[in-house]
Write a protein that holds these residues in place. Structure first.
Motif, PDB file in Angstrom:
ATOM      1  N   VAL A  15       0.873  -1.183   0.000  1.00  0.00           N
ATOM      2  CA  VAL A  15       0.000   0.000   0.000  1.00  0.00           C
ATOM      3  C   VAL A  15       0.904   1.225   0.000  1.00  0.00           C
ATOM      4  O   VAL A  15       1.873   1.297   0.762  1.00  0.00           O
ATOM      5  N   PHE A  16       0.580   2.193  -0.860  1.00  0.00           N
ATOM      6  CA  PHE A  16       1.396   3.396  -1.002  1.00  0.00           C
ATOM      7  C   PHE A  16       0.629   4.634  -0.551  1.00  0.00           C
ATOM      8  O   PHE A  16      -0.597   4.710  -0.693  1.00  0.00           O
ATOM      9  N   GLY A  17       1.361   5.608  -0.023  1.00  0.00           N
ATOM     10  CA  GLY A  17       0.767   6.874   0.380  1.00  0.00           C
ATOM     11  C   GLY A  17       0.780   7.877  -0.758  1.00  0.00           C
ATOM     12  O   GLY A  17       1.249   7.593  -1.860  1.00  0.00           O
ATOM     13  N   ALA A  18       0.288   9.078  -0.471  1.00  0.00           N
ATOM     14  CA  ALA A  18       0.179  10.110  -1.493  1.00  0.00           C
ATOM     15  C   ALA A  18       1.525  10.499  -2.084  1.00  0.00           C
ATOM     16  O   ALA A  18       1.616  10.902  -3.250  1.00  0.00           O
ATOM     17  N   ASP A  19       2.597  10.368  -1.292  1.00  0.00           N
ATOM     18  CA  ASP A  19       3.928  10.730  -1.784  1.00  0.00           C
ATOM     19  C   ASP A  19       4.613   9.605  -2.535  1.00  0.00           C
ATOM     20  O   ASP A  19       5.762   9.739  -2.971  1.00  0.00           O
ATOM     21  N   GLY A  20       3.931   8.482  -2.696  1.00  0.00           N
ATOM     22  CA  GLY A  20       4.493   7.358  -3.433  1.00  0.00           C
ATOM     23  C   GLY A  20       5.302   6.396  -2.595  1.00  0.00           C
ATOM     24  O   GLY A  20       5.775   5.374  -3.100  1.00  0.00           O
ATOM     25  N   ALA A  21       5.468   6.680  -1.311  1.00  0.00           N
ATOM     26  CA  ALA A  21       6.238   5.790  -0.433  1.00  0.00           C
ATOM     27  C   ALA A  21       5.350   4.666   0.080  1.00  0.00           C
ATOM     28  O   ALA A  21       4.157   4.861   0.333  1.00  0.00           O
ATOM     29  N   VAL A  22       5.931   3.482   0.244  1.00  0.00           N
ATOM     30  CA  VAL A  22       5.173   2.361   0.786  1.00  0.00           C
ATOM     31  C   VAL A  22       4.877   2.624   2.258  1.00  0.00           C
ATOM     32  O   VAL A  22       5.759   3.029   3.014  1.00  0.00           O
ATOM     33  N   ILE A  23       3.629   2.440   2.663  1.00  0.00           N
ATOM     34  CA  ILE A  23       3.242   2.710   4.048  1.00  0.00           C
ATOM     35  C   ILE A  23       2.627   1.492   4.725  1.00  0.00           C
ATOM     36  O   ILE A  23       2.324   1.534   5.917  1.00  0.00           O
ATOM     37  N   GLY A  24       2.442   0.413   3.983  1.00  0.00           N
ATOM     38  CA  GLY A  24       1.839  -0.763   4.580  1.00  0.00           C
ATOM     39  C   GLY A  24       1.612  -1.861   3.566  1.00  0.00           C
ATOM     40  O   GLY A  24       2.184  -1.849   2.471  1.00  0.00           O
ATOM     41  N   ALA A  25       0.754  -2.808   3.922  1.00  0.00           N
ATOM     42  CA  ALA A  25       0.474  -3.937   3.046  1.00  0.00           C
ATOM     43  C   ALA A  25      -0.894  -4.509   3.358  1.00  0.00           C
ATOM     44  O   ALA A  25      -1.359  -4.453   4.499  1.00  0.00           O
ATOM     45  N   VAL A  26      -1.522  -5.070   2.336  1.00  0.00           N
ATOM     46  CA  VAL A  26      -2.767  -5.814   2.483  1.00  0.00           C
ATOM     47  C   VAL A  26      -2.439  -7.274   2.191  1.00  0.00           C
ATOM     48  O   VAL A  26      -1.663  -7.570   1.276  1.00  0.00           O
ATOM     49  N   SER A  27      -2.991  -8.180   2.973  1.00  0.00           N
ATOM     50  CA  SER A  27      -2.671  -9.591   2.756  1.00  0.00           C
ATOM     51  C   SER A  27      -3.902 -10.475   2.863  1.00  0.00           C
ATOM     52  O   SER A  27      -4.928 -10.091   3.431  1.00  0.00           O
ATOM     53  N   VAL A  28      -3.761 -11.668   2.309  1.00  0.00           N
ATOM     54  CA  VAL A  28      -4.720 -12.757   2.474  1.00  0.00           C
ATOM     55  C   VAL A  28      -3.950 -13.881   3.143  1.00  0.00           C
ATOM     56  O   VAL A  28      -2.870 -14.265   2.678  1.00  0.00           O
ATOM     57  N   CYS A  29      -4.454 -14.409   4.252  1.00  0.00           N
ATOM     58  CA  CYS A  29      -3.723 -15.453   4.967  1.00  0.00           C
ATOM     59  C   CYS A  29      -4.657 -16.571   5.396  1.00  0.00           C
ATOM     60  O   CYS A  29      -5.853 -16.363   5.618  1.00  0.00           O
ATOM     61  N   GLY A  30      -4.102 -17.763   5.496  1.00  0.00           N
ATOM     62  CA  GLY A  30      -4.886 -18.922   5.892  1.00  0.00           C
ATOM     63  C   GLY A  30      -3.986 -20.093   6.206  1.00  0.00           C
ATOM     64  O   GLY A  30      -2.756 -19.992   6.124  1.00  0.00           O
ATOM     65  N   PRO A  31      -4.561 -21.238   6.540  1.00  0.00           N
ATOM     66  CA  PRO A  31      -3.755 -22.437   6.785  1.00  0.00           C
ATOM     67  C   PRO A  31      -2.941 -22.781   5.542  1.00  0.00           C
ATOM     68  O   PRO A  31      -3.429 -22.627   4.415  1.00  0.00           O
ATOM     69  N   GLY A  32      -1.716 -23.246   5.758  1.00  0.00           N
ATOM     70  CA  GLY A  32      -0.840 -23.519   4.639  1.00  0.00           C
ATOM     71  C   GLY A  32      -1.410 -24.507   3.642  1.00  0.00           C
ATOM     72  O   GLY A  32      -1.169 -24.380   2.435  1.00  0.00           O
TER      73      GLY A  32
ATOM     74  N   ARG B 254      -4.336 -24.751   2.605  1.00  0.00           N
ATOM     75  CA  ARG B 254      -5.268 -24.088   1.690  1.00  0.00           C
ATOM     76  C   ARG B 254      -4.585 -23.015   0.860  1.00  0.00           C
ATOM     77  O   ARG B 254      -4.980 -22.751  -0.269  1.00  0.00           O
ATOM     78  N   MET B 255      -3.555 -22.389   1.436  1.00  0.00           N
ATOM     79  CA  MET B 255      -2.864 -21.306   0.731  1.00  0.00           C
ATOM     80  C   MET B 255      -1.753 -21.873  -0.156  1.00  0.00           C
ATOM     81  O   MET B 255      -0.572 -21.579  -0.009  1.00  0.00           O
ATOM     82  N   THR B 256      -2.153 -22.721  -1.085  1.00  0.00           N
ATOM     83  CA  THR B 256      -1.222 -23.325  -2.027  1.00  0.00           C
ATOM     84  C   THR B 256      -0.833 -22.307  -3.101  1.00  0.00           C
ATOM     85  O   THR B 256      -1.389 -21.204  -3.178  1.00  0.00           O
ATOM     86  N   GLU B 257       0.116 -22.692  -3.932  1.00  0.00           N
ATOM     87  CA  GLU B 257       0.523 -21.796  -5.016  1.00  0.00           C
ATOM     88  C   GLU B 257      -0.644 -21.482  -5.934  1.00  0.00           C
ATOM     89  O   GLU B 257      -0.840 -20.329  -6.337  1.00  0.00           O
ATOM     90  N   ASP B 258      -1.453 -22.499  -6.272  1.00  0.00           N
ATOM     91  CA  ASP B 258      -2.612 -22.276  -7.135  1.00  0.00           C
ATOM     92  C   ASP B 258      -3.614 -21.339  -6.472  1.00  0.00           C
ATOM     93  O   ASP B 258      -4.185 -20.453  -7.123  1.00  0.00           O
TER      94      ASP B 258
END
Length: 269
Positions: A208-225, A227-231
């Motif tokens: 996630v980027f702020g108005a100045d273009g600098a990274v300020i965070g992240a959004v993620s999806v997480c779960g049991p390994g 289920r969170m396969t490469e596919d």
């Protein structure tokens, strides 16, 4: 009368001591803090005493150690309430959770680390949840590494030059391997992690980027390994990138992230 320079130094020392409690999950003693910060025990003890007096810390006589107090909890809760990143991310997280079926999170960047600001939990019986308000390092886990990938080369090298904690057998601590992973995350605009920060967990994150273009965070999806396969991560990627882009736009960012470019390019093929 204390000079402004001395006052700034004192404030910086006090802040450094207090931040140590955000980096640990256990009570801390004077010697431990002095060793970590490089301050004398006398200075550390004086700072700790002041924080106890104002309720930011509590002192345990039996163990002669300190832990965060009720005033610190109030500040933490208030910080979450007023966080612009947390506020604008809420609806995006709800939609992301619905689209993927897994827990959706948003992290905010801290100096040298990150902190989970919010989550929308999966409705599945077996699911991943995260600890809000706790500081995590940037080298482990998809959210941390995708933030690190979008920092400057100097900031990356500063972190890679320090000892890196191995949290699980899968934690990446070799600097050269991390450099390769960071280049890949920056080019793709997303980062995947399998059991690096927590055993049996998997996740994929976008910056996630702020108005100045600098990274300020992240959004993620997480779960049991399992289920969170490469596919599965590939299936979740488009919704994840859209959510991160939506949050960045709401914060005033007008650039285009790498993952969005890759998705557009794929659609043209």
């Amino acid at each position: 009368m204390e000079s402004s320079g001395a006052g700034t130094t004192s404030a910086a020392r006090a802040a450094e001591v207090l931040l140590e409690f955000g980096r640990r999950s256990s009570a801390l003693g004077v010697s431990e803090i002095a060793r970590t910060t490089g301050m004398s025990k006398a200075v550390v003890h004086r700072i700790l005493t002041t924080f106890v007096e104002c309720g930011l810390l509590l002192y345990e006589p039996a163990t002669r150690r300190y832990l965060l107090g009720p005033a610190a909890a109030t500040l933490g809760a208030r910080a979450l309430d007023v966080s612009p990143l947390r506020r604008v991310a809420r609806e995006a997280l709800i939609e992301l959770q619905r689209a993927t079926g897994e827990t959706a999170t948003v992290s905010g960047r801290l100096p040298g680390g990150r902190v989970y600001l919010d989550q929308v939990e999966s409705t599945k019986e077996i699911k991943m949840t995260v600890e809000l308000g706790r500081r995590f390092e940037l080298h482990s886990g998809s959210s941390g590494r995708v933030i690190l990938a979008h920092l400057s080369d100097d900031e990356q090298e500063d972190l890679l030059s320090r000892p890196l904690a191995r949290l699980t057998e899968n934690t990446m601590v070799d600097p050269e391997s991390l450099r390769t992973a960071l280049r890949d995350a920056r080019e793709r605009g997303v980062c995947r992690s399998t059991g690096e920060r927590q055993e049996g967990a998997g996740s994929i994150a976008a910056p996630v980027f702020g108005a100045d273009g600098a990274v300020i965070g992240a959004v993620s999806v997480c779960g049991p390994g399992y289920r969170m396969t490469e596919d599965a991560c590939e299936r979740h990627e488009e919704a994840l990138v859209a959510a991160a882009r939506r949050v960045s736009r709401a914060l005033g960012y007008r650039g285009q992230d790498a993952a969005a470019v890759n998705i557009v390019a794929a659609e043209r093929v």
